[in-house]
Write a protein that holds these residues in place. Structure first.
Motif, PDB file in Angstrom:
ATOM      1  N   ALA A 152       0.837  -1.210   0.000  1.00  0.00           N
ATOM      2  CA  ALA A 152       0.000   0.000   0.000  1.00  0.00           C
ATOM      3  C   ALA A 152       0.869   1.256   0.000  1.00  0.00           C
ATOM      4  CB  ALA A 152      -0.934  -0.008   1.210  1.00  0.00           C
ATOM      5  N   ALA A 153       1.949   1.227   0.782  1.00  0.00           N
ATOM      6  CA  ALA A 153       2.832   2.395   0.867  1.00  0.00           C
ATOM      7  C   ALA A 153       3.481   2.680  -0.485  1.00  0.00           C
ATOM      8  CB  ALA A 153       3.901   2.171   1.942  1.00  0.00           C
ATOM      9  N   VAL A 154       4.030   1.632  -1.112  1.00  0.00           N
ATOM     10  CA  VAL A 154       4.700   1.812  -2.408  1.00  0.00           C
ATOM     11  C   VAL A 154       3.693   2.286  -3.455  1.00  0.00           C
ATOM     12  CG1 VAL A 154       5.891   0.620  -4.294  1.00  0.00           C
ATOM     13  CG2 VAL A 154       6.525   0.144  -1.913  1.00  0.00           C
ATOM     14  N   ALA A 155       2.522   1.624  -3.506  1.00  0.00           N
ATOM     15  CA  ALA A 155       1.526   1.965  -4.524  1.00  0.00           C
ATOM     16  C   ALA A 155       1.030   3.394  -4.347  1.00  0.00           C
ATOM     17  CB  ALA A 155       0.355   0.984  -4.458  1.00  0.00           C
ATOM     18  N   SER A 156       0.803   3.816  -3.097  1.00  0.00           N
ATOM     19  CA  SER A 156       0.260   5.159  -2.894  1.00  0.00           C
ATOM     20  C   SER A 156       1.297   6.232  -3.213  1.00  0.00           C
ATOM     21  CB  SER A 156      -0.265   5.323  -1.460  1.00  0.00           C
ATOM     22  OG  SER A 156       0.763   5.136  -0.523  1.00  0.00           O
ATOM     23  N   VAL A 157       2.570   5.965  -2.877  1.00  0.00           N
ATOM     24  CA  VAL A 157       3.618   6.958  -3.191  1.00  0.00           C
ATOM     25  C   VAL A 157       3.780   7.089  -4.703  1.00  0.00           C
ATOM     26  CG1 VAL A 157       6.095   7.442  -3.044  1.00  0.00           C
ATOM     27  CG2 VAL A 157       4.852   6.691  -1.011  1.00  0.00           C
ATOM     28  N   VAL A 158       3.789   5.953  -5.408  1.00  0.00           N
ATOM     29  CA  VAL A 158       3.905   5.992  -6.872  1.00  0.00           C
ATOM     30  C   VAL A 158       2.692   6.703  -7.469  1.00  0.00           C
ATOM     31  CG1 VAL A 158       3.922   4.577  -8.965  1.00  0.00           C
ATOM     32  CG2 VAL A 158       5.357   3.940  -7.015  1.00  0.00           C
ATOM     33  N   ALA A 159       1.489   6.356  -6.989  1.00  0.00           N
ATOM     34  CA  ALA A 159       0.267   6.958  -7.540  1.00  0.00           C
ATOM     35  C   ALA A 159       0.225   8.459  -7.275  1.00  0.00           C
ATOM     36  CB  ALA A 159      -0.965   6.282  -6.945  1.00  0.00           C
ATOM     37  N   ALA A 160       0.746   8.874  -6.114  1.00  0.00           N
ATOM     38  CA  ALA A 160       0.736  10.305  -5.792  1.00  0.00           C
ATOM     39  C   ALA A 160       1.582  11.096  -6.778  1.00  0.00           C
ATOM     40  CB  ALA A 160       1.231  10.519  -4.363  1.00  0.00           C
ATOM     41  N   HIS A 161       2.631  10.439  -7.336  1.00  0.00           N
ATOM     42  CA  HIS A 161       3.485  11.119  -8.306  1.00  0.00           C
ATOM     43  C   HIS A 161       2.856  11.137  -9.693  1.00  0.00           C
ATOM     44  CE1 HIS A 161       7.117  12.159  -6.133  1.00  0.00           C
ATOM     45  NE2 HIS A 161       6.943  11.055  -5.425  1.00  0.00           N
ATOM     46  N   LEU A 162       2.045  10.121  -9.986  1.00  0.00           N
ATOM     47  CA  LEU A 162       1.528   9.971 -11.352  1.00  0.00           C
ATOM     48  C   LEU A 162       0.147  10.558 -11.540  1.00  0.00           C
ATOM     49  CD1 LEU A 162       2.664   6.295 -12.114  1.00  0.00           C
ATOM     50  CD2 LEU A 162       3.804   8.440 -12.724  1.00  0.00           C
ATOM     51  N   LEU A 163      -0.674  10.564 -10.484  1.00  0.00           N
ATOM     52  CA  LEU A 163      -2.084  10.943 -10.629  1.00  0.00           C
ATOM     53  C   LEU A 163      -2.387  12.213  -9.861  1.00  0.00           C
ATOM     54  CD1 LEU A 163      -3.562   7.369 -10.036  1.00  0.00           C
ATOM     55  CD2 LEU A 163      -3.280   8.511 -12.235  1.00  0.00           C
ATOM     56  N   PRO A 164      -3.382  12.979 -10.344  1.00  0.00           N
ATOM     57  CA  PRO A 164      -3.767  14.201  -9.625  1.00  0.00           C
ATOM     58  C   PRO A 164      -4.657  13.894  -8.424  1.00  0.00           C
ATOM     59  CG  PRO A 164      -5.152  13.899 -11.545  1.00  0.00           C
ATOM     60  CD  PRO A 164      -4.159  12.760 -11.552  1.00  0.00           C
ATOM     61  N   GLY A 165      -4.834  14.879  -7.575  1.00  0.00           N
ATOM     62  CA  GLY A 165      -5.805  14.785  -6.480  1.00  0.00           C
ATOM     63  C   GLY A 165      -5.477  13.714  -5.460  1.00  0.00           C
ATOM     64  N   THR A 166      -6.514  13.051  -4.954  1.00  0.00           N
ATOM     65  CA  THR A 166      -6.328  12.066  -3.882  1.00  0.00           C
ATOM     66  C   THR A 166      -6.517  10.632  -4.386  1.00  0.00           C
ATOM     67  OG1 THR A 166      -8.642  12.364  -3.298  1.00  0.00           O
ATOM     68  CG2 THR A 166      -7.021  13.621  -2.027  1.00  0.00           C
ATOM     69  N   TRP A 167      -6.342  10.424  -5.689  1.00  0.00           N
ATOM     70  CA  TRP A 167      -6.465   9.067  -6.226  1.00  0.00           C
ATOM     71  C   TRP A 167      -5.508   8.101  -5.535  1.00  0.00           C
ATOM     72  CZ3 TRP A 167     -10.365   7.271  -8.775  1.00  0.00           C
ATOM     73  CH2 TRP A 167     -11.135   8.122  -9.563  1.00  0.00           C
ATOM     74  N   TYR A 168      -4.396   8.650  -5.025  1.00  0.00           N
ATOM     75  CA  TYR A 168      -3.386   7.760  -4.436  1.00  0.00           C
ATOM     76  C   TYR A 168      -3.925   6.959  -3.253  1.00  0.00           C
ATOM     77  CZ  TYR A 168      -2.772  11.576  -1.030  1.00  0.00           C
ATOM     78  OH  TYR A 168      -2.970  12.535  -0.065  1.00  0.00           O
ATOM     79  N   VAL A 169      -4.916   7.504  -2.540  1.00  0.00           N
ATOM     80  CA  VAL A 169      -5.479   6.758  -1.399  1.00  0.00           C
ATOM     81  C   VAL A 169      -6.166   5.487  -1.896  1.00  0.00           C
ATOM     82  CG1 VAL A 169      -7.023   6.827   0.581  1.00  0.00           C
ATOM     83  CG2 VAL A 169      -5.799   8.892  -0.110  1.00  0.00           C
ATOM     84  N   GLY A 170      -7.002   5.638  -2.914  1.00  0.00           N
ATOM     85  CA  GLY A 170      -7.709   4.483  -3.465  1.00  0.00           C
ATOM     86  C   GLY A 170      -6.761   3.474  -4.078  1.00  0.00           C
ATOM     87  N   CYS A 171      -5.759   3.963  -4.817  1.00  0.00           N
ATOM     88  CA  CYS A 171      -4.798   3.063  -5.469  1.00  0.00           C
ATOM     89  C   CYS A 171      -4.009   2.265  -4.435  1.00  0.00           C
ATOM     90  CB  CYS A 171      -3.833   3.859  -6.348  1.00  0.00           C
ATOM     91  SG  CYS A 171      -4.620   4.585  -7.788  1.00  0.00           S
ATOM     92  N   GLY A 172      -3.496   2.966  -3.420  1.00  0.00           N
ATOM     93  CA  GLY A 172      -2.709   2.302  -2.389  1.00  0.00           C
ATOM     94  C   GLY A 172      -3.539   1.294  -1.621  1.00  0.00           C
ATOM     95  N   ALA A 173      -4.770   1.696  -1.246  1.00  0.00           N
ATOM     96  CA  ALA A 173      -5.628   0.808  -0.469  1.00  0.00           C
ATOM     97  C   ALA A 173      -6.002  -0.431  -1.271  1.00  0.00           C
ATOM     98  CB  ALA A 173      -6.881   1.558  -0.017  1.00  0.00           C
ATOM     99  N   LEU A 174      -6.310  -0.216  -2.567  1.00  0.00           N
ATOM    100  CA  LEU A 174      -6.689  -1.348  -3.415  1.00  0.00           C
ATOM    101  C   LEU A 174      -5.525  -2.324  -3.552  1.00  0.00           C
ATOM    102  CD1 LEU A 174      -9.219  -2.119  -4.990  1.00  0.00           C
ATOM    103  CD2 LEU A 174      -8.199  -1.079  -7.018  1.00  0.00           C
ATOM    104  N   ALA A 175      -4.326  -1.796  -3.789  1.00  0.00           N
ATOM    105  CA  ALA A 175      -3.150  -2.655  -3.929  1.00  0.00           C
ATOM    106  C   ALA A 175      -2.889  -3.431  -2.640  1.00  0.00           C
ATOM    107  CB  ALA A 175      -1.931  -1.814  -4.317  1.00  0.00           C
ATOM    108  N   GLY A 176      -3.007  -2.739  -1.501  1.00  0.00           N
ATOM    109  CA  GLY A 176      -2.791  -3.407  -0.217  1.00  0.00           C
ATOM    110  C   GLY A 176      -3.828  -4.478   0.062  1.00  0.00           C
ATOM    111  N   ALA A 177      -5.095  -4.180  -0.269  1.00  0.00           N
ATOM    112  CA  ALA A 177      -6.173  -5.150  -0.041  1.00  0.00           C
ATOM    113  C   ALA A 177      -6.005  -6.367  -0.941  1.00  0.00           C
ATOM    114  CB  ALA A 177      -7.528  -4.485  -0.276  1.00  0.00           C
TER     115      ALA A 177
END
Lengths: 100, 216
Positions: free
Chosen positions: B177-202
């Motif tokens: 979740a940590a890796v996915a959210s940090v990567v998503a925060a760099h690539l995507l706008p807004g708060t998408w990184y929360v959903g991406c990180g949580a989904l990857a972790g789940a």
């Protein structure tokens, strides 16, 4: 009329925001209950919290990373307000120092 | 947390004022929407009161707040014995910060309605109040980030994570979740990184189960 557009925008924001908040709470009971689903749902609170915080401290900068390490080191040793203030001080000093 | 949220309410109010919103409109928005990230995103792009702003504001709020769906699912088991009215009331006050407190309290035992309201209502009143005051004062309030105040919520979240950390099977999903959210925060706008990180972790938790559990 200008004011009615603002009012409609606020109502639209309020409506969709509430739907996102209430949706998960009420739909959760209708989700499948298999083993993998249970594992995913059990992990959900932790991984959401990790995803909220990780970009704010890992990708943000040196000051934030230092603050996070201090907070982590103190987290289970002293009271919450003390930990938070220590973290804030480290970040504020770190930013002031790093930006000259 | 109350001390920390006030500067952001003030800053939001001042920003709204500079974009032409009145104090009444700021108060109404903070009181009905009650979502810091979404309000900042909408007001920052506020183009004036025309019909286009209705759609833009609504879509922005929806996109920024989609993460609440997953947060609601994660909190649902802690409130399954509550009446629908109480759950609907909790939903209205469920922001990142109150959700985090509730989910940790729920994991320790029972999440009581009165306990949640006692934590959430002062938070709500501070948010609405500071947003309104910010729009009224609207002078150069300074940047809360300069004082490190924006680090309050990450610090609280880290402490909550540290108290949750008691099972060995947290490790891999949390790392993913940590890796996915940090990567998503760099690539995507807004708060998408929360959903991406949580989904990857789940997904990691669902499909990365230990081999013995797989066999059984």
């Amino acid at each position: 009329m200008a004011e009615s557009a603002t009012a409609l925008a606020i109502m639209g924001m309020a409506l969709v925001t509430y739907l996102t908040r209430v949706g998960g709470l009420f739909l959760a009971g209708r989700l499948p209950t298999g083993r993998r689903w249970r594992a995913a749902l059990t992990a959900m609170p932790g991984v959401i919290l990790v995803s909220l915080v990780a970009p704010l401290v890992l990708g943000a900068g040196v000051a934030e990373a230092m603050g996070a390490m201090v907070v982590l080191a103190l987290a289970r040793r002293v009271a919450l307000p003390v930990v938070v203030v220590a973290g804030i001080v480290v970040v504020a000093v770190g930013r002031a120092w790093l930006t000259g | 947390m109350l001390v920390a949220v006030a500067p952001f309410g003030l800053a939001l109010g001042a920003l709204g004022s500079s974009r032409g919103l009145t104090a009444t409109e700021m108060a109404a928005m903070s009181a009905t929407v009650f979502a810091g990230a979404a309000q900042f995103a909408v007001i920052d792009g506020w183009s004036g009161a025309d019909s286009a702003v209705v759609l833009t504001a609504t879509v922005t709020a929806l996109v920024v707040n989609l993460r609440h769906l997953m947060m609601g699912v994660a909190l649902a088991s802690a409130v399954r014995t509550w009446s629908p009215v109480r759950r609907a009331a909790l939903a209205f006050l469920m922001v990142d910060e109150t959700w985090a407190l509730a989910v940790v309290e729920g994991s320790r035992g029972v999440l009581r309605f009165a306990w949640f309201m006692g934590a959430a209502i002062p938070f709500y009143l501070t948010w609405v109040g500071s947003g309104t005051v910010g729009a009224v004062v609207a002078t150069s309030l300074g940047d809360p980030a300069r004082l490190g105040l924006d680090f309050t919520f990450p610090a609280v979240f880290i402490v909550l994570l540290a108290t949750m950390w008691n099972r060995t099977d947290h490790g891999r999903p949390w790392l993913v979740a940590a890796v996915a959210s940090v990567v998503a925060a760099h690539l995507l706008p807004g708060t998408w990184y929360v959903g991406c990180g949580a989904l990857a972790g789940a997904l990691c938790a669902a499909f990365g189960a230990p081999a013995d559990a797989e066999a059984g």
